[in-house]
Write a protein that holds these residues in place. Sequence first.
Motif, PDB file in Angstrom:
ATOM      1  N   VAL A   1       0.828  -1.213   0.000  1.00 40.58           N
ATOM      2  CA  VAL A   1       0.000   0.000   0.000  1.00 40.58           C
ATOM      3  C   VAL A   1       0.854   1.253   0.000  1.00 40.58           C
ATOM      4  CG1 VAL A   1      -1.959  -1.111   1.104  1.00 40.58           C
ATOM      5  CG2 VAL A   1      -0.187  -0.043   2.535  1.00 40.58           C
ATOM      6  N   THR A   2       2.136   1.114   0.295  1.00 41.26           N
ATOM      7  CA  THR A   2       3.050   2.253   0.298  1.00 41.26           C
ATOM      8  C   THR A   2       3.687   2.495  -1.069  1.00 41.26           C
ATOM      9  OG1 THR A   2       4.791   0.753   1.054  1.00 41.26           O
ATOM     10  CG2 THR A   2       3.615   2.020   2.741  1.00 41.26           C
ATOM     11  N   SER A   3       3.419   1.622  -2.037  1.00 38.23           N
ATOM     12  CA  SER A   3       4.057   1.722  -3.353  1.00 38.23           C
ATOM     13  C   SER A   3       3.181   2.492  -4.328  1.00 38.23           C
ATOM     14  CB  SER A   3       4.345   0.322  -3.907  1.00 38.23           C
ATOM     15  OG  SER A   3       4.786   0.398  -5.249  1.00 38.23           O
ATOM     16  N   GLY A   4       3.723   3.586  -4.873  1.00 39.56           N
ATOM     17  CA  GLY A   4       2.988   4.344  -5.881  1.00 39.56           C
ATOM     18  C   GLY A   4       2.747   3.544  -7.146  1.00 39.56           C
ATOM     19  N   LEU A   5       3.610   2.553  -7.418  1.00 40.24           N
ATOM     20  CA  LEU A   5       3.453   1.726  -8.610  1.00 40.24           C
ATOM     21  C   LEU A   5       2.291   0.742  -8.489  1.00 40.24           C
ATOM     22  CD1 LEU A   5       7.117   0.923  -9.683  1.00 40.24           C
ATOM     23  CD2 LEU A   5       5.410   2.215 -10.956  1.00 40.24           C
ATOM     24  N   SER A   6       1.765   0.575  -7.283  1.00 38.38           N
ATOM     25  CA  SER A   6       0.596  -0.296  -7.106  1.00 38.38           C
ATOM     26  C   SER A   6      -0.676   0.505  -6.869  1.00 38.38           C
ATOM     27  CB  SER A   6       0.823  -1.262  -5.937  1.00 38.38           C
ATOM     28  OG  SER A   6       1.787  -2.235  -6.277  1.00 38.38           O
ATOM     29  N   ALA A   7      -0.563   1.820  -6.798  1.00 41.39           N
ATOM     30  CA  ALA A   7      -1.729   2.646  -6.480  1.00 41.39           C
ATOM     31  C   ALA A   7      -2.832   2.504  -7.523  1.00 41.39           C
ATOM     32  CB  ALA A   7      -1.307   4.116  -6.351  1.00 41.39           C
ATOM     33  N   GLY A   8      -2.463   2.469  -8.798  1.00 41.64           N
ATOM     34  CA  GLY A   8      -3.462   2.324  -9.847  1.00 41.64           C
ATOM     35  C   GLY A   8      -4.150   0.975  -9.804  1.00 41.64           C
ATOM     36  N   VAL A   9      -3.391  -0.080  -9.486  1.00 38.38           N
ATOM     37  CA  VAL A   9      -3.980  -1.417  -9.365  1.00 38.38           C
ATOM     38  C   VAL A   9      -4.981  -1.443  -8.222  1.00 38.38           C
ATOM     39  CG1 VAL A   9      -3.500  -3.869  -9.034  1.00 38.38           C
ATOM     40  CG2 VAL A   9      -1.850  -2.431 -10.228  1.00 38.38           C
ATOM     41  N   HIS A  10      -4.608  -0.852  -7.102  1.00 34.31           N
ATOM     42  CA  HIS A  10      -5.508  -0.838  -5.950  1.00 34.31           C
ATOM     43  C   HIS A  10      -6.789  -0.067  -6.249  1.00 34.31           C
ATOM     44  CE1 HIS A  10      -1.706  -1.520  -3.295  1.00 34.31           C
ATOM     45  NE2 HIS A  10      -2.094  -2.615  -3.923  1.00 34.31           N
ATOM     46  N   GLU A  11      -6.664   0.991  -7.049  1.00 39.61           N
ATOM     47  CA  GLU A  11      -7.853   1.737  -7.448  1.00 39.61           C
ATOM     48  C   GLU A  11      -8.777   0.858  -8.292  1.00 39.61           C
ATOM     49  OE1 GLU A  11     -10.253   5.144  -7.350  1.00 39.61           O
ATOM     50  OE2 GLU A  11      -8.408   4.677  -6.254  1.00 39.61           O
ATOM     51  N   LEU A  12      -8.205   0.067  -9.184  1.00 42.42           N
ATOM     52  CA  LEU A  12      -9.006  -0.878  -9.967  1.00 42.42           C
ATOM     53  C   LEU A  12      -9.706  -1.883  -9.067  1.00 42.42           C
ATOM     54  CD1 LEU A  12      -6.719  -1.861 -12.998  1.00 42.42           C
ATOM     55  CD2 LEU A  12      -8.845  -0.548 -13.106  1.00 42.42           C
ATOM     56  N   LEU A  13      -8.967  -2.388  -8.073  1.00 44.45           N
ATOM     57  CA  LEU A  13      -9.521  -3.399  -7.179  1.00 44.45           C
ATOM     58  C   LEU A  13     -10.635  -2.852  -6.292  1.00 44.45           C
ATOM     59  CD1 LEU A  13      -6.212  -5.244  -6.177  1.00 44.45           C
ATOM     60  CD2 LEU A  13      -8.015  -6.069  -7.691  1.00 44.45           C
ATOM     61  N   ARG A  14     -10.626  -1.563  -6.065  1.00 44.75           N
ATOM     62  CA  ARG A  14     -11.728  -0.949  -5.311  1.00 44.75           C
ATOM     63  C   ARG A  14     -12.988  -0.853  -6.166  1.00 44.75           C
ATOM     64  NH1 ARG A  14     -10.316   4.557  -2.694  1.00 44.75           N
ATOM     65  NH2 ARG A  14     -12.308   4.124  -1.670  1.00 44.75           N
ATOM     66  N   GLY A  15     -12.833  -1.025  -7.476  1.00 44.71           N
ATOM     67  CA  GLY A  15     -13.966  -0.987  -8.390  1.00 44.71           C
ATOM     68  C   GLY A  15     -14.421  -2.390  -8.756  1.00 44.71           C
ATOM     69  N   GLU A  16     -14.433  -2.673 -10.071  1.00 46.83           N
ATOM     70  CA  GLU A  16     -14.976  -3.944 -10.542  1.00 46.83           C
ATOM     71  C   GLU A  16     -13.910  -5.000 -10.821  1.00 46.83           C
ATOM     72  OE1 GLU A  16     -17.347  -3.103 -13.934  1.00 46.83           O
ATOM     73  OE2 GLU A  16     -18.725  -1.776 -12.857  1.00 46.83           O
ATOM     74  N   ALA A  17     -12.645  -4.660 -10.683  1.00 41.38           N
ATOM     75  CA  ALA A  17     -11.586  -5.636 -10.954  1.00 41.38           C
ATOM     76  C   ALA A  17     -11.547  -6.698  -9.865  1.00 41.38           C
ATOM     77  CB  ALA A  17     -10.233  -4.936 -11.061  1.00 41.38           C
TER      78      ALA A  17
END
Length: 382
Positions: A263-279
């Motif tokens: 959760v501290t990695s900016g390179l995973s921030a976009g993935v986490h945003e997807l996972l909060r949606g429909e991914a």
Amino acid sequence: MSQDDERLHRAILTRVVEPGDEICGRWLREVGAEEVVRRLVGCGVRPPGMTDKRWAGLRARAERADPERDLAAAQDAGARFVCPGDSEWPAQLDDLGDTRPIGLWVRGVPNLRMWALRSVAVVGARACTEYGAHVAATLGAGLAERGWVVVSGGAYGVDGAVHRGALGAGGATVAVLACGVDRPYPRGHTGLINRIAEQGLVVGELPPGDHPTPSRFILRNRVIAALTRGTVVVEAAYRSGALVTARAAQRLGRFTMGVPGPVTSGLSAGVHELLRGEAVLVSDAAEVAELVGGMGELAPDRRGPVLPRDLLDPGAGRVLAALPARGLAAVDEIARGARTTTDDVVGRLYELRSLGFVERHGDGWKLTRQAMISVRDDRHGC
């Protein structure tokens, strides 16, 4: 008009029209490739919604187009031109509507349509971490071993790692480029892309010799999304092009998956945003295959290790749980905690002693050191 004439006209248009041009795509659908080319090279009327300046630019490019030369250059590079109506055309690309590719230049031996039927895209950050590269390579190898075709963009970082993973497992992989298939890009991946062409397929919308641009990279991603059953994102910042692919997959009704990172990695921030949606969150190839595959392609059940106390019958387990984590306990005290009789507790305690869980000290009983650690961890959910 024969399919060869259609191919020739569409080959011209790949030199004239930019990938994903919706106005030209609609025009092509309404009047056909032959009429579009006739108007471009003759004195035809421009399509609605197109400015004079843009029309002039298209006509200038059409005048310089030489489809026979492009087809010959493709053949010299071991490539072919596949267009709608061909038996090799992947029908799922038609889901793109007016942004559907005019045609695809394909380098490699396998049949693109057949490979695309069982394919998964894996994309992510170019400047990925070691974690991202490891996950991508493992996914590529795991999917290839399960008989899936792994599709990516041939770029540095996650793309390159997933291609190498699939190739290393002796599997099938497809690189979708934003330039001519005879012009590997990035240059540092020339060896990798040539290897993909030998073992798999290299695909692109642009004719031989054409170069990539930033907009072409973004537009290329819609082809990756449409070609495959689903897209997995491994590491992506908020403005990553990999997210463009994932969102295109969502719009097309394809499966969208993400591999979580710190959760501290900016390179995973976009993935986490997807996972909060429909991914859907996935952690390995088995979980990807379970989601996009057919009936019976199930990931194994995830569970912790089986511990010795798990093998106890329920009565002995209740007696063990009734002993305090530290210190001695009398039989009647243990019986109250286990909600049973003292005679039952005595029998269970001797059974537990033979198994190494408890030991007797005078009239009291206590957990052994090994059992003390085991029970403490169990009670705290560790």
